[in-house]
Design an enzyme around this catalytic site. Sequence first.
Site, PDB file in Angstrom:
ATOM      1  N   TRP A   1     -11.308  28.376 131.454  1.00 59.75           N
ATOM      2  CA  TRP A   1     -10.977  29.989 131.239  1.00 59.75           C
ATOM      3  C   TRP A   1     -11.121  30.475 132.810  1.00 59.75           C
ATOM      4  CZ3 TRP A   1     -15.463  33.563 131.290  1.00 59.75           C
ATOM      5  CH2 TRP A   1     -15.105  35.122 130.680  1.00 59.75           C
TER       6      TRP A   1
ATOM      7  N   ASP B   1     -20.261  25.921 126.987  1.00 56.86           N
ATOM      8  CA  ASP B   1     -19.967  27.212 126.125  1.00 56.86           C
ATOM      9  C   ASP B   1     -19.209  27.409 125.338  1.00 56.86           C
ATOM     10  OD1 ASP B   1     -17.516  29.725 128.178  1.00 56.86           O
ATOM     11  OD2 ASP B   1     -17.930  30.256 126.262  1.00 56.86           O
TER      12      ASP B   1
ATOM     13  N   LYS C   1     -15.069  36.818 119.217  1.00 60.28           N
ATOM     14  CA  LYS C   1     -14.117  36.606 118.307  1.00 60.28           C
ATOM     15  C   LYS C   1     -15.428  35.999 117.001  1.00 60.28           C
ATOM     16  CE  LYS C   1     -12.505  35.226 122.578  1.00 60.28           C
ATOM     17  NZ  LYS C   1     -13.153  35.770 123.528  1.00 60.28           N
TER      18      LYS C   1
END
Lengths: 420, 425
Positions: free
Chosen positions: B137, B218, B254
């Site tokens: 990311w 993560d 999310k």
Amino acid sequence: MESLSTKETTSKDCNGKSVFENVVRAPDVPVYAVMVAYSKDPSPLKLNLGIGVYRTEDGKPHVLNVVRRAEKLLLDDKSATKEYLPITGMAEFNKLSAQLVFGADSPAIKENRVTTVQCLAGCGSLRTGADFLAKHYHQHTVYLSQPTYGNHPNFFLAAGLTLKTYRYYDPTTRGLDFQGMLEDLGSAPSGAIVLFQSCSHNPTGVDPNLEQWEQIRQLMRSKGLLPFFDNAYQGIVSGSLDMDAQSVRMFVTDGGECLVAQSYSKIMGLYGERVGALSIVCKTADVASRVESQLKLVIRPMYSNPPIHGAAIVTAILKDREMFDEWTVELKAMVNRIIDLRKQLYDALCDRGTPGDWSHIVKQVGMYAFSGLNAEQVGFITKEYHIYMSSDGRINMAGLSAKTVPYLADAIYSAVTRIL
Amino acid sequence: MDSSSSVFANIVRAPEDPILGVTVAYNKDSSPNKLNLGVGAYRTEEGKPLVLNVVRRAEQMLVNDNSRVKEYLPIVGLADFNKLSAKLIFGADSPAIQENRVTTVQCLSGTGSLRVGAEFLAKHYHQLTIYIPNPTWGNHTKIFTLAGLSVKTYRYYDPATRGLDFQGLLEDLGAAPSGSIVLLHACAHNPTGVDPTNEQWEQIRQLLRSKGLLPFFDSAYQGFASGNLDADAQSVRMFVADGGECFAAQSYAKNMGLYGERVGALSIVCKTADVASRVESQLKLVIRPMYSNPPIHGASIVATILKDRDMFNEWTVELKAMADRIISMRQQLFDALSAKGTPGDWSHIIKQIGMFTFTGLNTEQVAFMTKEYHIYLTSDGRISMAGLSSKTVPHLAEAIHAAVTRVDTYCAVSTGLVYALQCES
């Protein structure tokens, strides 16, 4: 997917000590330690005058009516989503916040010379400003008032800046050491950053008057020092949002540059929603625009973008004429109650013939009274009367009520006569 | 107006964030056919943002409860939220939780959790190098660098297979100095969608433990990858079941659609309860000078949902629906490309997992798709599957087909071996 057997994954793969074995237990932050002690105290007489949050006459936390109204409105808006805000936060919130502190007719705003970014209350705004200055400003020394809000040094230290102090509070007068302040700022290296509290100084309750602010301004500009305002109590001193922003506005009217950290924690009772904004007033619109682009690079690797909810509440209130007015009425009521309590406490101390001059209780402004009690006296008051305050003698006036003022007055009288 | 007297006169304009810049460009496009496959935010079949029903329900309950106040949370955040978050990721029966060896602190979504964890490590850990997968990311490097860690990469994505370069991964981590920190995506790797299998995770675990490397997970897509919360947490749980230490940054952006409310948590699993307690006291000293204490609203929504049996179940149903829709989009896109006879092997579209597909398209092909077809995606060829619908899949398939067949010709004549290698043959 089936869970993998842990037979092979015995702890012999990771025997040995923790890699954090040597981490030292950090001491509790002082103001939190006071809260913890208070909550553990079983005495029915206990009084919490420690942490800086507003309490009602019944001693309860206070959510403003207009805030509840705004929240319900937001809830009813079926078109509202939870999409990420831009890195700089909610655009309307930023505009309205800038107008609130600088004035809607501020030339700096009209000339697009102000960049305003939504941050996490005053703390987040200070840290973002500090990180930005550490990266982009040539002078890495920050001057803080002596004393100042307990967390101030931490933002700047975390950002890698160096701290110095300027004289501020005079214990003999319990007022402003104006001469000392001018001398210390006068001898600061050119370009140094100076942190001011725009009003309702925490912890002392001592604010410069307008004439003094003007002298400070002239000194700052002549020495090329950079002002950074912590604006956490706008409206809480006088009940007038404009009046309480005078100090900041002076430094904008003169065409110069400054930083302003704004918080809605106290003034809108939004504490835990973490709503605030950092504004940087620049010489030109182009500089402001470039500065904003760099602020994004500070924010994105910290938490990407700020939380919606609190900013949405503030925006709903500030942009609606009626709700704005309702807010100012509720704000004035809070302020009047605090001012009244100051008078009540002063009268109660005088009635008891408490030794000493207690006029500072009514001369100091905003949420806090710097009682002048020493650490020993504070300890005594806590032990004997179960009244909790910061060890520097700071009292949260908003934590009092007509019922509890006499009790506090008794405690102070006791402390002052028995411990010198 | 003279800017030379500004103390900020020499400040350089920072470039726009590449990922967010995609949406900026998309917004400026006036074409009715435009499609935003840039930012990783879920969209419905109608292309709209989604607020989960259970979230609206929770919010109603909270806002209509006039006994609720807005007092500051503790520095470490909402206690209920922290406990429930730890249980969610580690499992309610996790021995580490039962033994009080886990400290969990509320942070601002995944980003905030990563930053707080990184600053803690920079202050208290002895090895200040973190290994991140290549690619990862876009914001990861900046987070760790600003926190004071030095960043290295380990091989991860294999462009030839569009899958995992497992050998490369093992070699690079095997060569890392003892104690190094290793960033691992718990599931639904961003941007590639390529995840290790459970067997591969076990090998990774053994390697990390034998070399004394510190895992930092993560976890931004738990439940979003497979539709099953426990399945998507397997990788993390392996590293807890073995009794070792690890970090986990959790995000509810999310999987609960709480994006802008910034809700997340950092958990540190320690050897002993005493260590965990000392670590927590030091985490407070990282958080306090950053923003003092975290925001109430989002964490309250999460806690409300997680602690109520009914609401939790309702959430899992809505979560599965989102995950299923994305899986269905993958299948539809793959089928459309197959039907067109688009050159190349496109099976990675259905093999990759989670919100994103790493298409394998190169920057020229991406630019072509944006220019000719008004399709917006990041220049590394990553598309957000959540931004697709049955209606728009054909448009995307057409664009990919055109890019691959027409831009391929450009590649043949353009300079640079690297471009040719990236093209479809």
